[in-house]
Design a protein around this motif. Structure first.
Motif, short mmCIF file in Angstrom:
data_model
loop_
_atom_site.label_atom_id
_atom_site.label_comp_id
_atom_site.label_asym_id
_atom_site.label_seq_id
_atom_site.Cartn_x
_atom_site.Cartn_y
_atom_site.Cartn_z
N ILE A 48 79.39 20.50 67.22
CA ILE A 48 80.09 21.36 66.25
C ILE A 48 79.91 20.79 64.84
O ILE A 48 79.56 21.51 63.89
CB ILE A 48 81.60 21.44 66.60
CG1 ILE A 48 81.80 22.19 67.92
CG2 ILE A 48 82.38 22.10 65.46
CD1 ILE A 48 83.22 22.08 68.47
N GLY A 52 77.20 23.03 63.65
CA GLY A 52 78.08 24.09 63.15
C GLY A 52 78.41 23.96 61.68
O GLY A 52 78.59 24.96 60.97
N ILE A 62 88.16 20.83 62.90
CA ILE A 62 88.14 21.19 64.32
C ILE A 62 89.59 21.15 64.79
O ILE A 62 90.26 20.13 64.62
CB ILE A 62 87.30 20.21 65.16
CG1 ILE A 62 85.84 20.21 64.70
CG2 ILE A 62 87.40 20.58 66.64
CD1 ILE A 62 84.99 19.17 65.42
N ASP A 79 86.60 25.95 65.91
CA ASP A 79 86.06 25.65 64.58
C ASP A 79 85.57 26.94 63.93
O ASP A 79 85.40 27.95 64.61
CB ASP A 79 84.90 24.65 64.68
CG ASP A 79 83.69 25.24 65.36
OD1 ASP A 79 83.60 25.14 66.59
OD2 ASP A 79 82.83 25.84 64.67
N TYR A 123 82.43 29.03 76.36
CA TYR A 123 82.30 29.18 74.90
C TYR A 123 82.52 30.64 74.56
O TYR A 123 81.97 31.54 75.22
CB TYR A 123 80.90 28.75 74.43
CG TYR A 123 80.61 29.18 73.00
CD1 TYR A 123 81.04 28.42 71.92
CD2 TYR A 123 79.94 30.37 72.73
CE1 TYR A 123 80.82 28.83 70.61
CE2 TYR A 123 79.70 30.80 71.43
CZ TYR A 123 80.15 30.02 70.38
OH TYR A 123 79.92 30.43 69.07
N ASN A 130 84.73 29.76 66.64
CA ASN A 130 84.10 29.28 67.88
C ASN A 130 85.16 28.59 68.72
O ASN A 130 85.95 27.79 68.21
CB ASN A 130 83.01 28.25 67.57
CG ASN A 130 81.92 28.82 66.70
OD1 ASN A 130 81.30 29.81 67.05
ND2 ASN A 130 81.68 28.19 65.55
N ASN A 132 85.40 26.38 72.16
CA ASN A 132 84.81 25.67 73.30
C ASN A 132 85.94 25.18 74.20
O ASN A 132 86.85 24.48 73.73
CB ASN A 132 84.00 24.46 72.82
CG ASN A 132 82.71 24.85 72.14
OD1 ASN A 132 81.68 25.02 72.79
ND2 ASN A 132 82.75 24.99 70.81
#
Lengths: 139, 105
Positions: A48, A52, A62, A79, A123, A130, A132
């Motif tokens: 990430i 990311g 995050i 995130d 995901y 996003n 996860n």
């Protein structure tokens, strides 16, 4: 349930690991299972931060949420970096893992290790976030 | 827990001791140690890891880098790896290319 917001930089990885390891201990996971989940979260968080955010010159946070039920321990990383599904990255095949190091591609092992370390991985991307999800079964 | 490396040449062998937690944030320090010692053309790279408590894939990538930087004829030894670190090396198939030993020599 606990929720923390951690700056998305590599120096924060150790803080993320501490949060996960502590939750594993409180949930009664074995040391080996605790290490595997902590490694899995570390690898996904690294992706990430790197793919990311950093590769796009972006910064952010995050959000890490840890949930525990009678049967599962779940770590959710959210995130606002670019869309990045770890499962779509090339993972090493069995043949790749048998290759001598001198012939190996550098990369691809992080997601492999992450998926090996959990019982379920998911995901999703919704509303530019996003999400996860890494989950292990409790003994 | 911080990460540290110490490097020394023992004859034609490069000895590197790794301590602490090896993640993506600090893997550059390990890579730098490899880059510093590679020009001395060691015949063996010996990594002492008994005090290495955590190793992410970033550490594995440095091992691949070391092999490719030093040449395929250079043998790599990983000595004293703890259970979880050893498990990561085995899962990743590194036991095919690296000597895993409890002690050295």
């Amino acid at each position: 349930m606990t929720r923390h917001s951690i700056p998305a930089n590599l120096a924060a990885l150790s803080s993320i690991r501490q949060l996960v390891t502590q939750a594993c201990q409180e949930a009664g996971l074995s040391e080996a299972a605790s290490y595997r989940l902590t490694l899995a979260v570390d690898e996904i968080a690294t992706n990430i931060i790197t793919h990311g955010y950093q590769e796009h010159g972006a910064t952010g946070d995050i959000a890490i949420t840890i949930e525990r039920t009678d049967h599962h321990l779940t770590v959710i990383l959210e995130d606002t970096g670019v869309a990045y599904d770890p499962r779509e990255q090339g993972m090493p095949t069995a043949d790749d893992l048998d290759k001598p190091l001198s012939d190996r591609e550098i990369g691809g092992l992080g997601v492999f290790l992450a998926l090996q370390g959990v019982d379920r991985f998911d995901y999703q991307r919704r509303n530019a976030v996003n999400r996860n999800t890494l989950e292990v079964d409790l003994p | 827990m911080t990460f540290s490396t110490s490097v020394e040449m023992k004859g034609r062998e490069a000895w590197i001791t790794l301590e602490g937690e090896l993640d993506a944030a600090v893997a550059g320090e390990f890579r730098q140690a490899i880059e510093e010692i590679a020009p001395q053309k060691p015949e063996k790279l010996v990594l002492f890891t008994s005090k290495l408590q955590f190793m992410a894939s970033a550490g594995l990538r440095v091992l691949v880098f070391a092999k490719q930087q030093m040449g395929r004829e250079v043998s790599i030894y990983v000595v004293g790896a703890s259970g979880p670190v050893l498990n990561t090396l085995l899962l990743s198939g590194f036991d095919q290319s690296v000597y895993l030993q409890e002690s050295y020599p």
